[in-house]
Write a protein that holds these residues in place. Structure first.
Motif, mmCIF file in Angstrom:
data_model
loop_
_atom_site.group_PDB
_atom_site.id
_atom_site.type_symbol
_atom_site.label_atom_id
_atom_site.label_comp_id
_atom_site.label_asym_id
_atom_site.label_seq_id
_atom_site.Cartn_x
_atom_site.Cartn_y
_atom_site.Cartn_z
ATOM 1 N N GLU A 242 -5.377 -3.758 -5.735
ATOM 2 C CA GLU A 242 -4.019 -4.245 -5.471
ATOM 3 C C GLU A 242 -3.478 -5.011 -6.676
ATOM 4 O O GLU A 242 -2.311 -4.850 -7.058
ATOM 5 N N ARG A 243 -4.322 -5.827 -7.274
ATOM 6 C CA ARG A 243 -3.893 -6.616 -8.433
ATOM 7 C C ARG A 243 -3.522 -5.713 -9.604
ATOM 8 O O ARG A 243 -2.581 -6.005 -10.355
ATOM 9 N N LEU A 244 -4.231 -4.587 -9.763
ATOM 10 C CA LEU A 244 -3.977 -3.676 -10.871
ATOM 11 C C LEU A 244 -2.927 -2.616 -10.549
ATOM 12 O O LEU A 244 -2.525 -1.847 -11.429
ATOM 13 N N GLY A 245 -2.526 -2.549 -9.280
ATOM 14 C CA GLY A 245 -1.520 -1.569 -8.887
ATOM 15 C C GLY A 245 -2.033 -0.146 -8.902
ATOM 16 O O GLY A 245 -1.282 0.788 -9.201
ATOM 17 N N LEU A 246 -3.309 0.053 -8.540
ATOM 18 C CA LEU A 246 -3.915 1.383 -8.552
ATOM 19 C C LEU A 246 -3.877 2.004 -7.156
ATOM 20 O O LEU A 246 -4.053 1.305 -6.153
#
Length: 417
Positions: A242-246
């Motif tokens: 989620e933090r990396l937007g994957l």
């Protein structure tokens, strides 16, 4: 105009051995009716502490192999050996010219030579030993920083160099396997509305899972699912994604029982322990996955069976000593797995995952689905003979519903007696 192949090769040989004029040479393709040991070879001269050497890099299906040969007899021997490889094309660049040699269907050669529009100055030719290596994930990639492989300045941590090398080698294997399967039509071409679905069974901390999503997702629509038995792993990995937007999700469950919303196109099983690899391969077959990449870990099941069974003649020396028996069990296990996958309708090859200096578990099974189950023929006979000879019952065969032959039952009964 075509000329005898040997004469053309001698002309190429002269160019390759000129350490003052040669800039670079590349051999590729294959001559009609042949299968070269290498798919490509590159040559250039480099300056080492010991003097100028001819550097030859050969490429097989998965890796590059580089060797340096001192100018003189060593370089001549190396070039002669390379010219014996049945490459179909040679491209040779010198300071002033470019030469192209192509081998025809009649096993003759066509050489085309053109002058460079602007000759290369000898001082401009790079003779350094180490060329900057193309990285699939740059050292400062956000995924590597988030996973703790790189520091906050985007540099690989000294203690994580081996892990970074493992990530890079895996990505090269995965990338080439996916692209080749799509090109061959074995794997569907994904779209934005229907991305390529990949599942990593037993993903753990998901270093390779995240790397796969980051690399493949940069050029293809990809959705990756990680499966692991630990809720802690799911929570951690989901937060990182989620933090990396994957485009990833993580599922808690065993390899054998994990439930997915949709069957995956690609199944990964990286260092699953013992029969967990068999469970992953069985699930891949159950889903009829188009591509499977499995890097087995320990091989206890077959090793235990070998300890109990009578060793067939004349192979007693293979199992008499514990360390040799364990190593043989590793080889036998993966050979049997490859054979079973062939019976299930996959084309299989066994390749080196990463050099053994980085990890002792460096074997990878790569399987591409090509058709239906094989019920007879030489493939089945080879498998039956192998299983019967060693009186083993592979766990993957049990999971996949491949019955043992009468000969195998007889061997097992004799072993139990």
């Amino acid at each position: 105009m075509a000329e005898p192949l040997l004469r053309a090769q001698m002309r190429v040989r002269t160019l390759l051995l000129d350490d003052q004029q040669l800039v670079r040479a590349v051999a590729s393709g294959r001559q009609r009716g042949t299968e070269p040991a290498w798919r490509r070879a590159e040559l250039r001269y480099v300056d080492l502490k010991a003097g100028r050497h001819l550097q030859i890099t050969t490429y097989d299906a998965t890796q590059a192999h580089t060797h340096n040969h001192a100018v003189g007899d060593a370089a001549r021997a190396a070039v002669d050996a390379l010219l014996e490889v049945p490459f179909g094309n040679w491209h040779v660049e010198t300071l002033a010219e470019q030469h192209q040699m192509r081998v025809t269907k009649k096993n003759e050669a066509l050489i085309h030579t053109t002058a460079r529009s602007t000759p290369v100055d000898a001082t401009q030719v790079v003779r350094g030993h180490d060329k900057p290596k193309e990285r699939l994930l740059a050292e400062d990639h956000p995924v590597l920083v988030a996973l703790g492989i790189s520091d906050s300045q985007g540099r690989i941590k000294p203690s994580r160099q081996a892990k970074y090398r493992q990530v890079e080698e895996f990505l090269r294997l995965l990338d080439s396997s996916v692209q080749d399967a799509i090109k061959a039509g074995s794997l569907r071409r994904p779209t934005k509305d229907d991305p390529l679905r990949i599942v990593d069974l037993g993903c753990g901390n998901a270093y390779l899972t995240f790397a796969a999503q980051a690399h493949l997702g940069a050029t293809l629509p990809v959705h990756l699912t990680g499966v692991d038995v630990k809720q802690q792993s799911r929570d951690h990995n989901s937060a990182v994604a989620e933090r990396l937007g994957l485009d990833m999700d993580f599922v808690v469950g065993t390899i054998a029982d994990a439930e997915l919303d949709q069957a995956p196109d690609v199944v990964l099983a990286l260092h699953a322990c013992d029969t967990a690899t068999d469970e992953a391969l069985a699930r891949a077959n159950e889903w009829q996955a188009a591509l499977v990449l499995a890097a087995p870990c320990c091989h206890h099941d077959i090793a235990a069976q070998l300890r109990k069974a009578r060793t067939p003649a004349p192979y007693a020396m293979l199992t008499r000593h514990g360390i040799l028996r364990e190593r043989f069990a590793d080889t036998l296990t993966d050979a049997v797995r490859a054979a079973i996958l062939r019976l299930l309708g996959y084309r299989v090859d066994v390749v080196e995952f990463v050099e053994s200096e980085h990890t002792p578990r460096n074997t990878l099974l790569r399987a591409v689905r090509t058709g239906g189950v094989v019920k007879g023929g030489s493939v089945r006979k080879e498998y039956d003979d192998l299983v019967a000879t060693w009186a083993i019952r592979p766990h993957l065969a049990v999971l996949a519903g491949i019955a043992a032959t009468e000969a195998a039952h007889e061997e097992e009964t004799a072993a139990d007696a």
